[in-house]
Design an enzyme around this catalytic site. Structure first.
Site, PDB file in Angstrom:
ATOM      1  N   LYS A 175     147.628  63.268   3.672  1.00 18.92           N
ATOM      2  CA  LYS A 175     148.330  61.978   3.717  1.00 18.92           C
ATOM      3  C   LYS A 175     148.687  61.617   2.272  1.00 18.92           C
ATOM      4  O   LYS A 175     147.855  61.146   1.503  1.00 18.92           O
ATOM      5  CB  LYS A 175     147.397  60.952   4.358  1.00 18.92           C
ATOM      6  CG  LYS A 175     147.524  59.492   4.017  1.00 18.92           C
ATOM      7  CD  LYS A 175     148.752  58.805   4.339  1.00 18.92           C
ATOM      8  CE  LYS A 175     148.814  57.362   3.918  1.00 18.92           C
ATOM      9  NZ  LYS A 175     149.690  57.192   2.764  1.00 18.92           N
ATOM     10  N   GLU A 250     137.250  60.104  -5.489  1.00 21.52           N
ATOM     11  CA  GLU A 250     137.526  59.972  -6.923  1.00 21.52           C
ATOM     12  C   GLU A 250     138.369  58.723  -7.098  1.00 21.52           C
ATOM     13  O   GLU A 250     139.446  58.599  -6.495  1.00 21.52           O
ATOM     14  CB  GLU A 250     138.248  61.214  -7.462  1.00 21.52           C
ATOM     15  CG  GLU A 250     137.370  62.453  -7.520  1.00 21.52           C
ATOM     16  CD  GLU A 250     136.099  62.281  -8.351  1.00 21.52           C
ATOM     17  OE1 GLU A 250     136.059  61.410  -9.240  1.00 21.52           O
ATOM     18  OE2 GLU A 250     135.117  63.011  -8.080  1.00 21.52           O
ATOM     19  N   CYS A 284     144.226  57.660 -13.989  1.00 22.86           N
ATOM     20  CA  CYS A 284     142.853  57.210 -13.760  1.00 22.86           C
ATOM     21  C   CYS A 284     142.018  57.356 -15.023  1.00 22.86           C
ATOM     22  O   CYS A 284     141.052  56.637 -15.226  1.00 22.86           O
ATOM     23  CB  CYS A 284     142.228  58.010 -12.623  1.00 22.86           C
ATOM     24  SG  CYS A 284     142.386  59.778 -12.856  1.00 22.86           S
ATOM     25  N   GLU A 384     140.161  47.566 -13.908  1.00 24.16           N
ATOM     26  CA  GLU A 384     141.213  48.568 -14.120  1.00 24.16           C
ATOM     27  C   GLU A 384     142.579  47.872 -14.037  1.00 24.16           C
ATOM     28  O   GLU A 384     142.879  47.218 -13.042  1.00 24.16           O
ATOM     29  CB  GLU A 384     141.118  49.654 -13.043  1.00 24.16           C
ATOM     30  CG  GLU A 384     142.108  50.786 -13.282  1.00 24.16           C
ATOM     31  CD  GLU A 384     142.048  51.870 -12.203  1.00 24.16           C
ATOM     32  OE1 GLU A 384     142.130  51.542 -11.011  1.00 24.16           O
ATOM     33  OE2 GLU A 384     141.915  53.052 -12.573  1.00 24.16           O
TER      34      GLU A 384
HETATM   35  P1  NAD Z   1     145.283  53.453  -3.246  1.00 24.32           P
HETATM   36  O1  NAD Z   1     143.811  53.371  -3.123  1.00 24.32           O
HETATM   37  O2  NAD Z   1     146.072  52.236  -2.994  1.00 24.32           O
HETATM   38  O3  NAD Z   1     145.853  54.569  -2.244  1.00 24.32           O
HETATM   39  C1  NAD Z   1     145.378  55.905  -2.247  1.00 24.32           C
HETATM   40  C2  NAD Z   1     145.692  56.548  -0.895  1.00 24.32           C
HETATM   41  O4  NAD Z   1     144.892  55.916   0.114  1.00 24.32           O
HETATM   42  C3  NAD Z   1     147.147  56.380  -0.451  1.00 24.32           C
HETATM   43  O5  NAD Z   1     147.606  57.565   0.152  1.00 24.32           O
HETATM   44  C4  NAD Z   1     147.038  55.240   0.555  1.00 24.32           C
HETATM   45  O6  NAD Z   1     148.096  55.235   1.488  1.00 24.32           O
HETATM   46  C5  NAD Z   1     145.709  55.564   1.215  1.00 24.32           C
HETATM   47  N1  NAD Z   1     145.087  54.422   1.934  1.00 24.32           N
HETATM   48  C6  NAD Z   1     145.318  53.097   1.776  1.00 24.32           C
HETATM   49  N2  NAD Z   1     144.554  52.383   2.635  1.00 24.32           N
HETATM   50  C7  NAD Z   1     143.823  53.272   3.353  1.00 24.32           C
HETATM   51  C8  NAD Z   1     142.832  53.150   4.381  1.00 24.32           C
HETATM   52  N3  NAD Z   1     142.454  51.970   4.841  1.00 24.32           N
HETATM   53  N4  NAD Z   1     142.285  54.273   4.866  1.00 24.32           N
HETATM   54  C9  NAD Z   1     142.626  55.497   4.398  1.00 24.32           C
HETATM   55  N5  NAD Z   1     143.564  55.668   3.425  1.00 24.32           N
HETATM   56  C10 NAD Z   1     144.147  54.568   2.903  1.00 24.32           C
HETATM   57  O7  NAD Z   1     145.569  54.063  -4.713  1.00 24.32           O
HETATM   58  P2  NAD Z   1     146.975  54.264  -5.445  1.00 24.32           P
HETATM   59  O8  NAD Z   1     147.526  52.915  -5.803  1.00 24.32           O
HETATM   60  O9  NAD Z   1     147.833  55.198  -4.667  1.00 24.32           O
HETATM   61  O10 NAD Z   1     146.526  55.048  -6.778  1.00 24.32           O
HETATM   62  C11 NAD Z   1     146.039  54.427  -7.918  1.00 24.32           C
HETATM   63  C12 NAD Z   1     144.528  54.482  -7.991  1.00 24.32           C
HETATM   64  O11 NAD Z   1     144.105  55.847  -7.911  1.00 24.32           O
HETATM   65  C13 NAD Z   1     143.957  53.963  -9.280  1.00 24.32           C
HETATM   66  O12 NAD Z   1     142.838  53.150  -9.019  1.00 24.32           O
HETATM   67  C14 NAD Z   1     143.514  55.220 -10.025  1.00 24.32           C
HETATM   68  O13 NAD Z   1     142.473  55.028 -10.955  1.00 24.32           O
HETATM   69  C15 NAD Z   1     143.106  56.088  -8.906  1.00 24.32           C
HETATM   70  N6  NAD Z   1     143.133  57.507  -9.289  1.00 24.32           N
HETATM   71  C16 NAD Z   1     141.930  58.152  -9.462  1.00 24.32           C
HETATM   72  C17 NAD Z   1     141.914  59.486  -9.869  1.00 24.32           C
HETATM   73  C18 NAD Z   1     140.610  60.221 -10.056  1.00 24.32           C
HETATM   74  O14 NAD Z   1     140.615  61.457  -9.993  1.00 24.32           O
HETATM   75  N7  NAD Z   1     139.506  59.547 -10.279  1.00 24.32           N
HETATM   76  C19 NAD Z   1     143.117  60.161 -10.094  1.00 24.32           C
HETATM   77  C20 NAD Z   1     144.324  59.462  -9.914  1.00 24.32           C
HETATM   78  C21 NAD Z   1     144.308  58.137  -9.496  1.00 24.32           C
END
Ligand code: NAD
Length: 482
Positions: A175, A250, A284, A384
């Site tokens: 997804k 992560e 991140c 963040e």
């Molecule tokens: P997000 O948490 O909004 O979304 C991540 C994914 O989860 C998307 O595909 C989203 O559609 C899905 N999602 C949303 N609600 C859900 C639910 N209820 N159940 C299951 N899936 C759901 O994050 P984002 O805005 O896409 O990305 C930014 C964030 O990602 C930042 O906090 C960043 O730090 C983090 N990030 C972490 C790493 C790492 O390796 N630690 C790497 C890149 C980004």
């Protein structure tokens, strides 16, 4: 022209019955619709999971070297198409072209890396205490795994999850994030053309609360690997664990760079600026706190302001070095944090607003922003921001720098700028972060070493990338053969 994309199920791109779509827009010019994708329904998600479950046994029985050969051919195809994919990535996510090129190149390298790993996943033969018995261990896939990924590295992160999952013999339901799913489609096409059997990979676009939740809750999904925000991640973690799945999370970061008196302030400022403003601060591992010894504080702040003001913002496709934020909402959130910082009493040294050049009129740009006189308790030092904002926190000693570095809920990446090997080692020993760097920016990872965070940044049980990246997707059987 925008293309109306379907979703990928059982080896075919199919139209969704939902009748609902969403548009992916160019963050540098939101009138430019890059693509449209369907909002896949619960029933369609369940069908894709069923296809993945049905395909799993045959894929697991395919010899590892053959599975690796599929990944290798996909790598070659992606490499051939890398310039076109790079442009799509910049157009849908906004990062500068060299950054997008680096990300696509990384996806190619990850596919090659796990193609080789598939030749030899491990397993061993041991002597038994009984002369009639042979002991053999074998590394086995988990089954069907769900991968949920964010928009900020929309091809590298799906690749670093699906390549080890497929190499190990799992089938996958992916997804991708709705802000940037087009490059995931291009990756899927490469794998399909490389000969990946039907059903082994399925790609579902749409809302997290529909598609993501269905994957997370479904009893036939054996494991979920999630990368994204801490708020969504903790919810995914709870649901997945409650349904007996293996879970990898992560999440966010609040990554510090400590600058010690032996550091050259100009060099330290360059390191911090690269970590804070690269990919528009939307990593991140982005540097969001500079923890600076008072001996070099004034010189460091001046040099960091100079670095911030030297950045040229504009559309990546026109060759600018720093792109917009991914969406209007993300930009609003960053601008809100600028207000929070000012109201908390931090000094806004530069940036903090929307740039005024004509080329910035349409896109979601935010100026590179530096706050000084930041206190560790302020929200801008704790939460963040995920935009190009860095706060400088003065400290009087190495000990205080370590305490401040550890003074958030996060623990993803941390770096120290120092000439002292002793300080470098002690920083690594005492700072709670999964990635420690010395005289380098907090961002940037190598693909063959483990990656993951501590504390609220990660579920910590499994690491991604390198050999460790395979552990999450495998289990071990020990056979006693008499
Ligand atoms: P997000 O948490 O909004 O979304 C991540 C994914 O989860 C998307 O595909 C989203 O559609 C899905 N999602 C949303 N609600 C859900 C639910 N209820 N159940 C299951 N899936 C759901 O994050 P984002 O805005 O896409 O990305 C930014 C964030 O990602 C930042 O906090 C960043 O730090 C983090 N990030 C972490 C790493 C790492 O390796 N630690 C790497 C890149 C980004």
């Amino acid at each position: 022209m925008p293309q109306a994309h379907s979703y990928y199920c059982d080896g075919e791109w199919v139209d969704s019955d939902s009748g609902e779509t969403f548009a992916v827009r160019n963050p540098a010019n939101p009138d430019d619709v890059v693509a449209e994708f369907p909002k896949v329904t619960v029933e369609e998600t369940e069908r894709a999971i069923e296809a993945a479950v049905d395909a799993q046994e045959a894929w697991a029985s395919t010899p590892g070297p053959e599975r690796g050969a599929v990944l290798r051919r996909a790598a070659a195809l992606l490499d051939e198409r890398s310039e076109a994919v790079t442009e799509t990535l910049t157009r849908e996510e906004g990062k500068a072209l060299p950054e997008a090129r680096g990300e696509v190149g990384r996806a190619v390298d990850i596919l090659y890396y796990y193609a080789e790993k598939a030749r030899d996943l491990g397993g061993d033969v041991k002597a038994s205490s009984s002369a009639e018995t042979t002991l053999r261990t074998s590394v086995e896939p988990l089954g069907t795994v769900g991968l949920i990924t964010p928009w900020n590295y929309p091809i590298a992160i799906p690749t670093w999850k699906l390549a080890p999952a497929l190499a190990a013999g799992n089938t996958v339901v992916l997804k991708p994030a709705s802000m940037a799913p087009t490059v995931a489609r291009e990756l899927t096409d490469c794998l399909a053309e490389a000969g990946l059997p039907d059903g082994v990979l399925n790609v579902l676009t749409g809302s997290g609360s529909v598609v993501g939740s269905t994957i997370t809750e479904h009893e036939d999904v054996d494991a979920v690997s999630f990368t994204g925000s801490s708020s969504v991640g903790s919810q995914v973690g709870e649901t997945a664990a409650a349904t007996g799945k293996r879970v990898q999370l992560e999440m966010g970061g609040k990554n510090p760079t400590a600058v010690m008196p032996s550091a050259d302030p100009a060099e330290a400022a360059r390191i911090v600026a690269d970590g804070a403003f690269g990919v528009t601060g939307q990593a991140c591992t982005a540097t969001s706190r500079a923890i600076v010894h008072t001996d070099v504080y004034d010189e460091f702040v001046d040099a960091l302001v100079e670095e911030a003001e030297s950045k040229e913002l504009g559309p990546g496709l026109d060759g600018y070095g720093m792109g917009p934020q991914v969406s209007a909402d993300e930009r609003e959130s960053t601008l809100d944090y600028v207000e929070v910082g000012e109201s908390e009493g931090a000094t806004l040294e530069t940036g903090g607003g929307v740039p005024a050049e004509p080329r910035h009129e349409t896109g979601h740009y935010v100026e590179p922003t530096v706050f000084s006189d930041v206190d560790s308790e302020m929200r801008i030092a704790q939460e963040e921001i995920f935009g190009p904002v860095v706060g400088v926190i003065p400290v009087g000693s190495f000990e205080e720098a370590v305490d401040v570095a550890n003074d958030t809920e996060f623990g993803l990446a941390a770096s120290v700028v120092t000439d002292s090997l002793g300080e470098a080692e002690r920083f690594g020993d005492r700072v709670d972060a999964g990635v420690i760097k010395v005289n380098e920016k907090t961002t940037g990872l190598e693909l063959h070493v483990p990656f993951g965070g501590m504390k609220a940044s990660s579920s910590e049980t499994y690491r991604e990338q390198g050999d460790a990246g395979l552990d999450f997707y495998t289990t071990t059987k020990t056979r006693y053969i008499n």
